[in-house]
Write an enzyme that holds these catalytic residues in place. Structure first.
Site, PDB file in Angstrom:
ATOM      1  N   GLY A 312      76.955  26.161  43.370  1.00 34.76           N
ATOM      2  CA  GLY A 312      77.882  26.271  42.258  1.00 34.76           C
ATOM      3  C   GLY A 312      79.321  26.388  42.713  1.00 34.76           C
ATOM      4  N   GLY A 315      83.598  31.281  42.773  1.00 31.67           N
ATOM      5  CA  GLY A 315      84.211  32.088  41.735  1.00 31.67           C
ATOM      6  C   GLY A 315      85.539  32.687  42.171  1.00 31.67           C
ATOM      7  CG  ASP A 366      68.751  43.699  34.009  1.00 31.27           C
ATOM      8  OD1 ASP A 366      69.704  44.404  33.642  1.00 31.27           O
ATOM      9  OD2 ASP A 366      67.790  44.140  34.664  1.00 31.27           O
TER      10      ASP A 366
END
Length: 575
Positions: A312, A315, A366
């Site tokens: 991905g 971030g 979670d």
């Protein structure tokens, strides 16, 4: 034996027993709340139960501090206390939870980094035998009679709207599902855990159905409408049961004297679900964290894998890494966030606490929050370790050949949505895009606004569901001020890089979503076709009105296709 060791053990055990008592009271109260249709109260009880563990640990630490003073940190006393406590708890019905509780108090007092087997319970739960719960077991010549007998064993505090109809439809659904698995013999035997599972605005009877040599897990969803109880769905497919117990959902309130037996039974119904997830899903979050740590250590010892970057886009707030063959990712907060991020470390941590307490609606993953985890330097890819030490020095330090993760979130691994769309065939990509819009709506109905709705911040689970995992810009829908874009007659305003009108801190302009989502071509057309209302203020303001009125909006953990012909209350939403 007398002295501080025994006092420590007795104090910790007393606090743990107090925790168990309050946990049981809130859990057992769910039945009354459900019968009275007190959805707000049920939601408040669930949130309060999440806080009980830390409250009890704080109470134990405060009591020890008031009596032991400077001797509170005597390591030898804690070693003796561990032995006394172990003997005292050996027959406790919540022995596994109790061992985790003792370790939590120990770590709080001694400020342990890594683990300390001399004063903690680091042994695997498998070293202790797990029994089987006593189940309700019903068998009759006709499945309808069997199902009717099973449902009548449960007192849900209300009358049925039309039980015979629901039984007829439910029996038909069970037989149809068995036929799809190639089993055409009559289904005569049903079993169930003796306590209902409560969550949101529903109760679930959980167990199994057997026909011939085939046994399938079973969950019967019961809704309490203004006209009485109805069976909303009878879930028999393993994937449906798995979604019901997903790590993206809030925990159930289910009464049990022995949590280990409950988890053992649930794992028999769902063999792919690990104890960490199952303990968490029935409310024992801290012990779920203990089981996650044990599972991680086993995997690392058996696989020899090293931490590497997760798939991905990198971030701006978190450094995210994983083990290639493991089912979780690890997220560490950066020390500094580049523009345009305007959040702080404290605010990011507050967002994770909000998610922990909030109804996750099947769309928020979670996260377990760990402190002071220790690993060998060789267990990290070199480039990853360099970035962690450089960019997250507040959370990661190096002590010789040992890497210490002072603060890290551990979440289940999913495929980032942007990657999933690129790698999937058109049918799967279309389904994911439709579910992406549905995920945003489910979050909104549970009073969650994702903030940054870029595809890279969403993921796809093993079952193909779209979930959200980037929480740094998350907020409550009711905190937002959804506005339409002002119109101007001045072309210069339209060309300006900066807003030509005032924008408040909580202002959100839904029509601007189209420009920032990064969705193009056919997938954008799919999103427009199914979820164009997301791009207007009316959808968001109507949701705000419903939430502010006190409505607890039901989001079903099963697809519309799974609903029985009896139907459910209008206005609810399938997840």
């Amino acid at each position: 034996m007398s002295g501080p060791g025994r006092f420590i053990a007795q104090t910790v055990l007393a606090s743990f027993d107090d925790y168990c008592q309050h946990f049981a009271e809130l859990t057992q109260n769910a039945s009354r709340r459900f019968g009275a249709r007190d959805w707000q109260g049920l939601q408040e009880d669930a949130a309060q139960r999440l806080e009980l563990y830390n409250v009890a640990v704080d109470a134990a630490v405060d009591c020890l501090a008031s009596r032991l003073d400077s001797g509170m940190e005597d390591h030898a006393a804690w070693e003796r206390a561990r032995g006394v406590y172990r003997n005292a708890i050996v027959d406790h019905p919540s022995i596994e939870i109790g061992k985790t509780f003792f370790s939590s108090v120990t770590r709080r007092v001694l400020k342990t980094e890594g683990t300390d087997p001399a004063v903690e319970f680091t042994d695997d739960a498998s070293a202790f035998p797990h029994g089987e719960p006593e189940l309700l077991d019903v068998e009759d010549t006709l499945l309808e009679d069997t199902l009717l007998s099973l449902l009548r064993l449960f007192d849900l505090g209300a009358t049925w709207q039309n039980l015979e109809r629901d039984v007829r439809l439910g029996a038909r659904e069970i037989e149809r599902r068995f036929a799809l698995h190639g089993q055409h013999e009559p289904v005569r035997r049903l079993e169930a855990f003796p306590s209902p599972f409560f969550r949101g605005r529903a109760a679930y009877i959980v167990g199994a159905a057997t026909s011939g040599g085939l046994t399938l897990p079973l969950a019967i969803a019961i809704h309490h409408t203004t006209r009485g109880l109805i069976v909303g769905a009878v879930l028999v497919e393993p994937d449906d049961i798995s979604v019901l117990f997903s790590y993206t959902r809030s925990s159930f309130l289910v009464a049990t004297a022995r949590p280990d037996e409950l988890v053992n039974y649930l794992q028999r119904l769902m063999p792919h679900r690990k104890p960490a997830e199952l303990y968490t899903t029935v409310g024992y979050n801290k012990h779920g964290k203990t089981e996650r740590y044990r599972d991680l250590r086993r995997h690392m010892a058996e696989s020899g894998e090293r931490f590497e970057y997760a798939r991905g886009v990198r971030g701006m707030v978190m450094i995210v890494f994983t083990l290639p063959g493991y089912d979780a990712v690890f997220k560490v907060i950066r020390d500094r966030f580049p523009y345009p991020k305007q959040t702080t470390r404290r605010q990011v941590m507050a967002k994770y606490r909000l998610v922990f307490r909030h109804d996750r609606a099947g769309r928020l993953i979670d996260a377990h929050e760990f402190e002071h985890m220790r690993f060998l330097r060789t267990q990290f890819a070199e480039g990853l370790l360099e970035e962690l030490l450089r960019e997250a020095a507040r959370s990661v330090t190096l002590d010789g050949d040992t890497v210490i993760l002072h603060h890290v979130y551990v979440e289940r691994k999913v495929v980032p949505l942007d990657i999933y769309l690129r790698e999937s065939n058109p049918i799967k990509a279309t389904a994911a895009m439709i579910d992406y819009g549905r995920a945003i709506k489910n979050l909104a109905l549970s009073d969650i606004f994702p903030g940054d709705m870029l595809l890279k911040n969403f993921g796809v689970t093993r079952s193909g569901r779209v979930v959200f995992y980037d929480y740094d810009e998350l907020s409550k829908v009711t905190y937002c001020n959804f506005r339409e874009m002002p119109e101007t007659q001045d072309p210069a305003d339209e060309m300006s890089a900066d807003p030509w009108f005032g924008v408040g801190e909580h202002d959100v302009f839904p029509e601007e979503f189209r420009n920032f989502l990064g969705v193009r071509g056919e997938l954008r057309a799919v999103l427009e076709q199914h979820h164009s209302d997301l791009f207007g203020v009316r959808f968001w303001q109507r949701v705000q009105d419903r939430i502010r009125s006190g409505e607890v909006i039901e989001i079903f953990p099963y697809e519309r296709s799974r609903r029985l012909g009896a139907g459910v209350r209008r206005g609810a939403r399938a997840s």
